[in-house]
Write a protein that holds these residues in place. Structure first.
Motif, PDB file in Angstrom:
ATOM      1  N   VAL A 166       0.906  -1.345  -0.035  1.00 50.65           N
ATOM      2  CA  VAL A 166      -0.246   0.185   0.134  1.00 50.65           C
ATOM      3  C   VAL A 166       0.668   1.383  -0.119  1.00 50.65           C
ATOM      4  CG1 VAL A 166      -1.653   1.781   1.133  1.00 50.65           C
ATOM      5  CG2 VAL A 166      -1.572  -0.753   1.126  1.00 50.65           C
ATOM      6  N   LEU A 167       2.068   1.599   1.106  1.00 49.31           N
ATOM      7  CA  LEU A 167       2.791   2.733   0.876  1.00 49.31           C
ATOM      8  C   LEU A 167       3.716   2.662  -0.806  1.00 49.31           C
ATOM      9  CD1 LEU A 167       3.900   2.453   4.457  1.00 49.31           C
ATOM     10  CD2 LEU A 167       2.103   3.737   3.751  1.00 49.31           C
ATOM     11  N   LEU A 168       3.962   1.203  -0.809  1.00 49.04           N
ATOM     12  CA  LEU A 168       5.324   1.182  -2.278  1.00 49.04           C
ATOM     13  C   LEU A 168       4.636   1.647  -3.312  1.00 49.04           C
ATOM     14  CD1 LEU A 168       6.412  -2.237  -0.872  1.00 49.04           C
ATOM     15  CD2 LEU A 168       8.169   0.259  -1.284  1.00 49.04           C
ATOM     16  N   LEU A 169       2.967   0.939  -3.534  1.00 44.57           N
ATOM     17  CA  LEU A 169       2.525   1.744  -4.534  1.00 44.57           C
ATOM     18  C   LEU A 169       1.928   3.005  -4.749  1.00 44.57           C
ATOM     19  CD1 LEU A 169       0.565  -1.486  -5.086  1.00 44.57           C
ATOM     20  CD2 LEU A 169       2.134  -0.825  -6.437  1.00 44.57           C
ATOM     21  N   THR A 170       1.971   3.268  -3.225  1.00 42.59           N
ATOM     22  CA  THR A 170       1.273   5.256  -3.171  1.00 42.59           C
ATOM     23  C   THR A 170       2.557   5.887  -3.462  1.00 42.59           C
ATOM     24  OG1 THR A 170      -0.319   4.572  -1.814  1.00 42.59           O
ATOM     25  CG2 THR A 170       0.341   6.487  -1.946  1.00 42.59           C
ATOM     26  N   LEU A 212       2.544   8.611  -6.856  1.00 38.79           N
ATOM     27  CA  LEU A 212       3.304   9.941  -6.806  1.00 38.79           C
ATOM     28  C   LEU A 212       4.543  10.270  -7.327  1.00 38.79           C
ATOM     29  CD1 LEU A 212       2.538  10.692  -2.633  1.00 38.79           C
ATOM     30  CD2 LEU A 212       0.946  11.102  -4.850  1.00 38.79           C
ATOM     31  N   GLU A 213       5.524   9.292  -6.911  1.00 37.01           N
ATOM     32  CA  GLU A 213       6.861   9.367  -7.759  1.00 37.01           C
ATOM     33  C   GLU A 213       6.638   9.345  -9.243  1.00 37.01           C
ATOM     34  OE1 GLU A 213      10.394   8.019  -4.779  1.00 37.01           O
ATOM     35  OE2 GLU A 213       9.276   6.638  -6.966  1.00 37.01           O
ATOM     36  N   ASP A 214       5.746   9.089 -10.035  1.00 40.69           N
ATOM     37  CA  ASP A 214       5.942   8.584 -11.402  1.00 40.69           C
ATOM     38  C   ASP A 214       4.548   9.094 -12.308  1.00 40.69           C
ATOM     39  OD1 ASP A 214       7.654   6.721 -11.692  1.00 40.69           O
ATOM     40  OD2 ASP A 214       6.011   4.337 -11.570  1.00 40.69           O
ATOM     41  N   ARG A 215       3.609  10.489 -11.278  1.00 43.12           N
ATOM     42  CA  ARG A 215       2.850  10.434 -11.900  1.00 43.12           C
ATOM     43  C   ARG A 215       2.735  12.484 -11.258  1.00 43.12           C
ATOM     44  NH1 ARG A 215      -1.406   8.583 -14.741  1.00 43.12           N
ATOM     45  NH2 ARG A 215      -2.683  10.809 -14.973  1.00 43.12           N
ATOM     46  N   ASP A 216       3.276  13.500 -11.989  1.00 41.76           N
ATOM     47  CA  ASP A 216       3.414  14.612 -11.308  1.00 41.76           C
ATOM     48  C   ASP A 216       2.302  15.420 -10.867  1.00 41.76           C
ATOM     49  OD1 ASP A 216       6.394  14.487 -11.302  1.00 41.76           O
ATOM     50  OD2 ASP A 216       6.780  15.189 -12.808  1.00 41.76           O
ATOM     51  N   ASP A 217       1.175  15.298 -12.367  1.00 45.29           N
ATOM     52  CA  ASP A 217       0.010  15.472 -11.783  1.00 45.29           C
ATOM     53  C   ASP A 217      -1.004  14.591 -10.548  1.00 45.29           C
ATOM     54  OD1 ASP A 217       0.029  12.536 -12.452  1.00 45.29           O
ATOM     55  OD2 ASP A 217      -1.975  13.372 -13.973  1.00 45.29           O
ATOM     56  N   ALA A 260      11.809   3.681   6.508  1.00 38.36           N
ATOM     57  CA  ALA A 260      12.574   4.557   5.875  1.00 38.36           C
ATOM     58  C   ALA A 260      11.815   4.223   4.584  1.00 38.36           C
ATOM     59  CB  ALA A 260      13.456   3.618   4.962  1.00 38.36           C
ATOM     60  N   LEU A 261      10.973   3.925   4.033  1.00 38.15           N
ATOM     61  CA  LEU A 261       9.257   3.763   3.357  1.00 38.15           C
ATOM     62  C   LEU A 261       8.503   4.728   3.847  1.00 38.15           C
ATOM     63  CD1 LEU A 261       7.533   2.683   0.930  1.00 38.15           C
ATOM     64  CD2 LEU A 261       6.927   1.121   2.536  1.00 38.15           C
ATOM     65  N   GLN A 262       7.675   4.657   5.476  1.00 40.33           N
ATOM     66  CA  GLN A 262       7.239   6.000   5.676  1.00 40.33           C
ATOM     67  C   GLN A 262       7.849   7.461   5.687  1.00 40.33           C
ATOM     68  OE1 GLN A 262       6.919   4.061   9.295  1.00 40.33           O
ATOM     69  NE2 GLN A 262       4.760   3.159   8.570  1.00 40.33           N
ATOM     70  N   GLN A 263       9.012   7.566   5.710  1.00 35.68           N
ATOM     71  CA  GLN A 263       9.425   8.793   5.328  1.00 35.68           C
ATOM     72  C   GLN A 263       9.906   9.304   4.196  1.00 35.68           C
ATOM     73  OE1 GLN A 263      11.068  10.428   8.219  1.00 35.68           O
ATOM     74  NE2 GLN A 263      10.625  11.741   5.575  1.00 35.68           N
ATOM     75  N   ARG A 264       9.624   7.931   2.970  1.00 38.67           N
ATOM     76  CA  ARG A 264      10.063   8.493   1.570  1.00 38.67           C
ATOM     77  C   ARG A 264       7.995   9.153   1.795  1.00 38.67           C
ATOM     78  NH1 ARG A 264      11.890   6.524  -3.281  1.00 38.67           N
ATOM     79  NH2 ARG A 264      13.983   5.393  -1.596  1.00 38.67           N
TER      80      ARG A 264
END
Length: 713
Positions: A199-203, A207-212, A234-238
């Motif tokens: 859930v966190l990784l996909l979010t 957010l990284e791939d879609r600037d819009d 580290a994942l939550q901080q990202r």
């Protein structure tokens, strides 16, 4: 939102440090909040002050924490301050909400289902690799998978990172664990599901791939509050960084002295480095403890201050604000059953004297300690609840009672007080005016239903006109937020599960070396985390604290235990039981202490089992013949394939490294290497010696096969 509250009203009844947190201007704010210092009060008042001052709209604020209970508590407090619309959620709940909303736009279709537990998928992945594990090992492997994912590792990068972190997965070497990670991802793909870390990784990926999409999220949320920031991984901080998008209106709250989840990937470094990351950040220390008596706070400060020099874990020295109370007591017992019986007897006397059972807790280091306490309490007729079991609103009796209340709400004519009609209705689910005389599940069921009755009384007191429809709405809200009402009964909980909770009286059992710190804690960092765990346990108590330990595990057993080393500096603080520390040390033998092993290269003390086996730390280069080591690995792979088992079953990497470094000349010398027992010496001894003598692995394997054929013939 209430218009009656003036911004200055928000700041009333706050202490100077809490007021500084609440009224600080927008921008980076780091709150170092000691145990019981009112951190939730401070940050909810900060949010309320910003809203009532017109600085921020509630819909533009995202507050994240680590448990649904804490998020629900935050929303309840904000409503009491006249603020509604703030998104107060866990990291996973906030990410899942965004993932469901943006998935059709980013990926297409509906978002995949989230697995409730990993165990079945982990077991299937192991089965695909022809591995078999029991339920306990499967749970441990699932935890290792979680660790790898929150540290942003892939199957390809796992081994190196795990080796650097001294991870030792149960029953697998690091290479095999990496294969299991890959198989686990394949199982999920086949099933079309994701896990909670995904859930966190996909979010993060969206957010990284879609600037819009990232711009939309950042347009929605302008101010961020992160509770329990010392537990961020580290994942939550990202994810937080992506939400911020380079902005700095973020408030983080935490306490390095309560960092107890490092084994899950949590790190206090994000909190400790916050001021350097945001050079203009303001730091406020909350030091006034309103929870515990001065005597308990004195003990807590002594425990945490005895840690390593530098004070990284003791960032906040607590100052007690409460009334004086009895000194904490340390009691010694002959064995574990005697300790459990003594605790149960004392609790029964407290309850008999009018002490509320719900304000008593028994805390322990491992869940395995719970059984003796449960048996003793049940034998004494004391009601108890085991924290960490089934969630309140998921219990069958609670679901049945709410269903009955929902049906009765349609015909509530107001002829009876809310509390009376509620009790009439839930009697159909098994509630009775008097509690059952038996304990265990029967008593726990009654306590759950009685908690619903108590909630009706509370609602009637705060809203006299409330009827069953309002009660049902309140229950629905609490269920969605997992904000359970208080349930009567002594709480049994592990020290980890007790974090964030508090009771008037706490019994902390098993305060001996081997349990606190636990024997598995290897190295200074692990031992210091155990110290912080004890600190967390001590600071759960408001008025009374009883620490106890047993010299032996079983009746009649040898008294080989000793009191926890963490309590040594506190002998002068503890009550009359402190004498038990001295007398126990005088007449009991301490646990067997492993000999100190130092690195052959640099001389540093080696703490992990793998390093002690090889006699070398990671920073020193290997001293073995690399060609020999590769011959050993090639032979091991051939033997493993022939037997149909993972390579580590033959010999682990650490054992092969030790063999290559020591180059034993004969079987007696080979048998001295850790990992080469009598059985393996008989199975593989001649092969290993041949390889050490320069034989080719293929030749050794062929000779081995020929010998096996002759044996079968």
């Amino acid at each position: 939102m209430s218009a009656a509250l003036h911004p200055d009203d928000i700041l009333e009844r706050l202490d100077p440090e809490q007021r500084e947190v609440a009224s600080a201007p927008p921008g980076p704010l780091c709150v170092l909040a000691g145990a019981g210092t009112g951190k939730t009060r401070a940050i909810t008042h900060r949010i309320a002050y910003a809203v009532h001052s017109g600085v921020q709209q509630p819909q533009r604020i995202l507050a994240v924490t680590f448990t649904a209970r804490a998020a629900g508590e935050m929303r309840t407090r904000l409503r009491a301050l006249g603020v509604q619309g703030v998104q107060a959620r866990t990291f996973h709940a906030a990410a899942l909400r965004q993932l469901h909303y943006f998935w059709p736009q980013a990926i297409g279709g509906a978002a995949p289902e989230v697995m409730s537990v990993k165990a079945p998928a982990v077991a299937e992945a192991a089965s695909r690799l022809r591995l078999q594990f029991d339920r306990t090992a499967i749970r441990d492997l699932a935890s290792e998978i979680e660790w790898s994912k929150v540290n942003l590792l892939t199957p390809q990068s796992y081994s190196a990172a795990a080796r650097a972190a001294h991870r030792e997965p149960p029953g697998l070497d690091l290479t095999a664990m990496a294969r299991l990670l890959e198989a686990y991802e394949d199982v999920k793909a086949t099933r079309g599901v994701i896990d909670f870390e995904d859930v966190l990784l996909l979010t993060v990926g969206v957010l990284e791939d879609r600037d819009d999409i990232a711009r939309t999220v950042r347009g929605q949320y302008r101010q961020f509050v992160v509770d329990e920031y010392q537990d961020v991984n580290a994942l939550q901080q990202r994810l937080l960084d992506l939400w911020l998008g380079g902005r700095d209106d973020v408030t983080v709250v935490g306490d390095p002295a309560q960092t107890i989840y490092s084994f899950t990937g949590a790190s206090p470094e994000h909190l400790l480095r916050f001021p350097s990351r945001f050079p203009g950040a303001r730091t406020v220390r909350l030091v006034r403890n309103y929870r515990s008596s001065p005597q308990i706070i004195q003990l807590a400060n002594a425990v945490i201050a005895s840690g390593p020099a530098g004070g990284r874990t003791a960032s906040v020295a607590l100052t007690a604000q409460g009334e004086p109370g009895p000194a904490p007591v340390l009691l010694e017992h002959s064995d574990d059953p005697a300790e459990a019986a003594a605790v149960a007897e004392r609790i029964a006397k407290l309850i008999g004297g009018g002490h509320a059972a719900a304000e008593i807790a028994v805390l322990f280091r491992t869940n395995g300690q719970s059984q003796a306490i449960e048996s003793a309490l049940a034998g004494s007729g004391v009601p108890y609840l085991v924290r960490g079991g089934e969630r309140f609103f998921a219990r069958r009796e609670v679901r049945d009672a709410i269903l009955l209340l929902r049906g009765a709400a349609r015909s509530d004519d107001g002829s009876k007080p809310l509390g009376h009609i509620t009790r009439d209705v839930i009697s159909g689910a098994g509630w009775a005016p008097e509690p059952p005389t038996s304990g265990g599940a029967t008593r726990e069921r009654w306590e759950s239903l009685n908690a619903l009755a108590g909630l009706a009384d509370d609602l009637a007191a705060t809203a006299p006109d409330a009827r069953l429809p309002e009660l049902v709405s309140e229950l629905d809200r609490r269920a969605s937020e997992q904000h359970a009402p208080a349930v009567q009964g002594v709480t049994l909980a592990s020290l980890h599960a007790a974090k964030g909770l508090e009771w008037d009286t706490v019994f902390l059992v098993g305060a001996s070396d081997g349990l606190i710190p636990i024997s598995l804690a290897e190295g200074a960092d692990a031992v210091n985390e155990e110290r912080r765990l004890l600190y967390v346990g001590v600071t759960r108590a408001r008025r009374q604290l009883f620490l106890s330990w047993a010299a032996a595990r079983n009746p009649g057993g040898r008294p080989t235990r000793r009191v926890s080393r963490f309590l040594g500096p506190a002998e002068g603080i503890l009550g009359s039981g402190a004498r038990a520390v001295t007398t126990a040390r005088a007449r009991t033998r301490g646990p067997k202490v492993a000999a100190v092993v130092t690195c052959r290269g640099c001389g540093v003390v080696l703490t992990s089992a793998a390093h002690r086996k090889t006699g070398r730390c990671d920073d020193c280069p290997p001293t073995y013949d690399e060609a020999l080591f590769e011959r050993l690995r090639a032979w091991r792979l051939g033997v493993a394939r022939e037997a149909g088992v993972p390579a580590f079953v033959v010999f682990t990497d650490a054992t092969l490294t030790a063999i290559a470094e020591r180059e034993p000349a004969d079987e007696p010398a080979l048998s001295t290497i850790s990992g080469v027992g009598a059985r393996k010496l008989g199975q593989y001894g001649s092969d290993i010696l041949a390889l050490l003598g320069g034989a080719d692995p293929e030749e050794v394997l062929q000779n081995r096969s020929a010998a096996a054929e002759l044996t079968e013939a």
